[in-house]
Design an enzyme around this catalytic site. Structure first.
Site, mmCIF file in Angstrom:
data_model
loop_
_atom_site.group_PDB
_atom_site.id
_atom_site.type_symbol
_atom_site.label_atom_id
_atom_site.label_comp_id
_atom_site.label_asym_id
_atom_site.label_seq_id
_atom_site.Cartn_x
_atom_site.Cartn_y
_atom_site.Cartn_z
ATOM 1 N N SER A 711 -10.575 6.964 11.054
ATOM 2 C CA SER A 711 -10.482 6.904 9.508
ATOM 3 C C SER A 711 -12.140 7.586 9.243
ATOM 4 C CB SER A 711 -9.935 6.534 9.021
ATOM 5 O OG SER A 711 -10.203 5.152 8.943
ATOM 6 N N LYS A 754 -7.567 1.304 0.214
ATOM 7 C CA LYS A 754 -8.453 1.966 0.072
ATOM 8 C C LYS A 754 -8.362 3.709 -0.950
ATOM 9 C CE LYS A 754 -9.158 3.721 4.842
ATOM 10 N NZ LYS A 754 -8.379 4.265 6.053
#
Ligand code: ADP
Length: 831
Positions: A711, A754
């Site tokens: 990612s 996140k």
């Protein structure tokens, strides 16, 4: 040493005394004289089952008429007889041919009549003789014989042989108690090899033919050799015998010793009156077992152990082991249970009063209680697993559930458990064995239906000592856990009434079989506003209480609390926050105790007096937008973090290097990002030829922390493009997303963490893959309000948001955490 002892014994020995007195008479008897043929003529004495050797003094028991007549005749003339052994000892009247041809000329002493009617004489061997003829047969035989003389020469080899035989002989004597020790002393003093051979052959246990064979060997060295072989054989037998004997003896000795010691101990105990105490203790224990609530078969087991104790003296080493075992059986809860409070209103009140937020978790728990209420025991209790970073309230919510239900609460940590025995216990044969952690925790809980919290289930290890996960599966499996088998306890234990709640920082390392059993409730971490509320409603009041500051009413204004959150902690949960609050409270409490003035308000300006210099201050240099530096956001076990990604271009040959403990997936992801850039070089106005002349170095700082996952794809691509185009990247923009070769942005995991990390770091915008849209519902409102969230499908959109146009416009500075990190952040980052 041995010799000395023997000498002394010999001096006192009755055997020597009597023998020498009787033997003296024998020395008067002269040897038969030789005739002109060199032969002697003597009466013959046939011996049934013994061989007489020269020099040896032997008692003879005489019964046969002919023998008595022969001896009487010899005595009358004070002369010798010739003793020869019969080949067949059973024969009563052997003919000359039935005797061995070689015998010994002997002197015989006075005849002694024994009480049992036999007659005994003492005989002394004189010399070897070989029978050559018969002179008369009646009334007793007289034979002619040739004396055998031995050469006095003694070669060196024979000398050595003598020593060897002597050594063997000594061993023999030591091993065989039936042999007179004096014989060895005699042997030591003999310096003729033939004589030594005769002595040994006459002393040790030998078959008659063997003895006779020695007698018939005329050469002294040969004879000694023969004897040494016989000695060796005898020694083998003796050693074997001795071994067997000593084994038997040891066993007997031990039993006797033990018996003796026990008897003594009994005597001492009864003298001290301790036997009674022991009996009383046993009676008490028996009653305790009989009166306890354990199931019948367990009771039987326990009583059996008590009976075993009864057969032991109180100080036997097993006593402690058995007692501990019985105590465990007594102490583990078998029946005691708390009554469940299934009142939903009450439960909701308890949960609400102890925790801020966590709506999902609270809802799920209330549903759980509702189902229990309706299903009343028929339900299969699901196992709840709380997953989230440290300090997010997992443990304390577990406690609240127990409180709401009115159950006991106990926790055990599985962190670092590698050995199955830690779950299941060690067998009792182990020294210091104990039950496993499950049973130990049950004892602590004291009821059969506590809420057991199994902490750190994601940190469960595995090694050669067995797989603790499979033991845990059994614990958690409702089909099996009603008869949980602890190796120490040995009897089955019912865990089916226990409510299990497990906790983990991340689901990843949990074996799939375990994950299947569990229902996951996530604890994503808190935003600043939530932390403020938790602090003011829960943490501060609790710390004031614990530090005795309630009467003062010390207050922490929001501004102060924000300062603590921003500059003294960096975490998803509130554990460090609580610690810092506690720190302040303690220092104030100390001032108070020392009689100094104490503040009633803690202001941001005074904070450093209590907590020292701020630990997380924005670093000026990093606030600027730069070329080739992009802010990624990563998932970590501690909840999520920002992660700068740097790209530097160097003159070179088109190599790509990536550093900072980067995993394989991330490296591939970097390759993909570069390929995308190359494929778009034209649109992005990058001269393709540059790629061949340039080495690219991608670095992800905090090199000590391993990082992996796909990612970071868009972050690396953005950093690369920034570096090649010279467009600055906006610092205030954080991003996460996987990239394909064509620049499509694919969804990633850990969105909540996140986004929270971006929020915590004070970023303004977060770029997320469009497909992660659905995950945003879990993100706290505050974070969604403060952050601009850009959902993208393609790299082009990313570049639009993240990069400044070619002509850089100076961006507003943003707050960024930099100087250090909380220890809890030192965990692997996943992009
Ligand atoms: P974890 O088990 O997740 O590591 P803890 O349960 O030990 O975290 O929480 C740490 C501290 O923070 C505890 O004192 C707990 O009461 C407090 N805490 C965490 N979350 C909340 C919340 N939502 N409301 C009130 N207190 C909380």
């Amino acid at each position: 040493m041995l010799e000395k002892v023997l000498r002394e014994r010999l001096a006192r020995s009755d055997f020597a005394d009597a023998a020498s007195r009787r033997a003296e008479e024998l020395y008067d008897v002269a040897e038969a004289e030789l005739n002109e043929d060199g032969l002697i003529e003597c009466p013959l004495l046939s011996l049934r089952d013994l061989v007489v050797f020269p020099h040896m003094v032997t008692p003879l028991f005489v019964g046969r008429e002919k023998s008595l007549a022969a001896i009487t005749a010899a005595n009358a003339t004070n002369s010798t007889v010739i003793a020869v052994t019969q080949i067949n000892p059973e024969q009563d009247d052997p003919a000359i041919g039935d005797l061995y041809p070689v015998g010994t000329e002997i002197a015989v002493g006075r005849m002694l009549r024994m009480p049992d009617g036999t007659t005994s004489v003492l005989a002394q061997g004189r010399r070897r003789v070989e029978i050559v003829g018969v002179k008369q047969l009646e009334p007793y035989p007289i034979v002619r014989a040739r004396p055998i003389y031995e050469s006095p020469d003694k070669p060196r080899a024979t000398e050595a042989l003598m020593r060897a035989v002597l050594a063997l002989f000594e061993k023999c004597i030591n091993l065989n108690r039936a042999l007179p020790e004096e014989a060895y002393v005699f042997a030591m003093n003999i310096d003729e090899p033939g004589w030594l051979a005769d002595l040994v052959a006459s002393t040790i246990t030998l078959e008659l033919p063997d003895r006779q064979a020695v007698l018939e060997t005329f050469d002294p060295t040969l004879r000694l050799q023969k004897v040494s072989i016989l000695l060796g054989k005898e020694l083998d037998v003796l050693e074997l015998e001795n071994q067997i004997h000593s084994q038997v003896q040891n066993e007997v000795d031990r039993n006797q010793r033990e018996f003796y010691l026990r008897e003594q101990m009994k005597a001492i105990q009864s003298e001290l009156g301790e036997g009674d105490t022991w009996n009383m203790e046993l009676t008490e224990l028996r009653e305790k077992v009989a009166g306890s609530e354990m199931p019948d078969e367990v009771r039987k087991r326990a009583l059996k152990e008590v009976e075993r104790l009864g057969q032991m003296p109180p100080l036997a080493p097993e006593v402690g082991i058995i007692r501990t075992y019985v105590d465990w059986l007594l102490d583990v809860p078998w029946k005691v249970a708390t009554e469940d409070n299934l009142d939903l209103k009450h439960a909701a009140k308890v949960l609400e009063s102890q925790h801020f937020g966590l709506p999902k978790a609270k809802d799920r728990i209330l549903e759980y209680i509702a189902v229990r209420q309706l299903a009343k025991g028929k339900m299969r209790t699901p196992i709840i697993c709380f997953v989230g970073p440290p300090g997010t309230g997992k443990t304390s919510l577990g406690k609240s559930i127990a409180e709401a239900l009115g159950r006991k609460f106990a926790r055990l940590s599985l962190g670092g458990v590698r050995d199955e025995a830690e779950i299941r216990g060690h067998r009792r044969t182990y020294i210091g064995a104990l039950p496993g952690r499950i049973i130990q925790t049950m004892r602590r809980a004291g009821t059969v239906n506590p809420l057991l919290m199994l902490d750190e289930i994601d940190k469960l290890g595995q090694d050669f000592r067995g797989d603790p996960a499979s033991a845990l599966l059994e614990v958690l499996d409702p089909e099996q856990n009603h008869a949980f088998n602890d190796h120490y306890l040995e009897v089955d234990y019912d865990l089916s009434k226990v409510i299990f709640v497990t906790t983990a920082n991340t689901l990843g390392p949990i074996p799939p079989a375990l994950q299947d059993r569990m229902e996951v409730i996530e604890f994503p971490g808190y935003v600043e506003e939530e932390k403020l509320r938790i602090a003011s409603q829960f943490l501060v009041p609790r710390q004031l209480e614990e530090n005795g500051l309630k009467p003062i009413g010390l207050s922490f204004p929001d501004s102060t609390m924000r300062r603590i959150i921003q500059s003294y902690t960096y975490e998803a949960g509130v554990r460090n926050l609580e610690r810092e609050i506690a720190n302040v409270c303690r220092k104030v409490a100390r001032r108070k105790a020392e009689g100094k003035t104490v503040p009633t308000r803690i202001t941001p300006a005074t904070l450093h007096k209590y907590l020292g210099p701020p630990q997380y201050e924005p670093l000026e240099a990093e606030k600027r937008d730069e070329v080739g530096v992009v802010t990624g956001v990563a998932w970590t076990e501690a909840g999520g973090d920002t992660m700068p990604i740097e790209v530097v271009l160097l003159l070179g040959k088109g190599n790509l290097q990536i550093t900072g403990q980067v995993g394989e997936v991330m490296q591939e992801s970097a390759q993909a990002a570069l390929s995308f850039l190359k494929s778009r070089a034209k649109t992005l106005q990058v001269d393709f030829a540059r790629f061949e002349k340039t080495d690219i170095h991608i670095h992800i700082p905090e090199g000590a922390i391993p990082k992996d996952g796909p990612s970071a794809g868009i972050s690396m691509a953005t950093a690369l493009i920034s570096a090649f185009t010279g467009r600055k990247a906006r610092k205030e923009v954080g991003m996460t997303g996987e990239i394909t070769l064509r620049g499509k942005v694919l969804p990633i995991g850990g969105v909540k963490e996140k986004v929270l990390a971006a929020h915590r770091a004070g970023l303004k915008t977060v770029i997320l893959p469009k497909k992660n849209d659905k995950d945003l519902v879990d993100v706290p409102k505050d974070a969604r309000r403060d952050l601009k969230i850009a959902l993208v499908e393609h790299m082009d959109e990313v570049l639009e948001v993240a990069l400044l146009p070619a002509k850089a416009v100076k961006a507003k500075t943003t707050k960024k955490k930099t100087t250090g990190k909380a220890a809890s952040n030192k965990t692997k980052k996943k992009m």
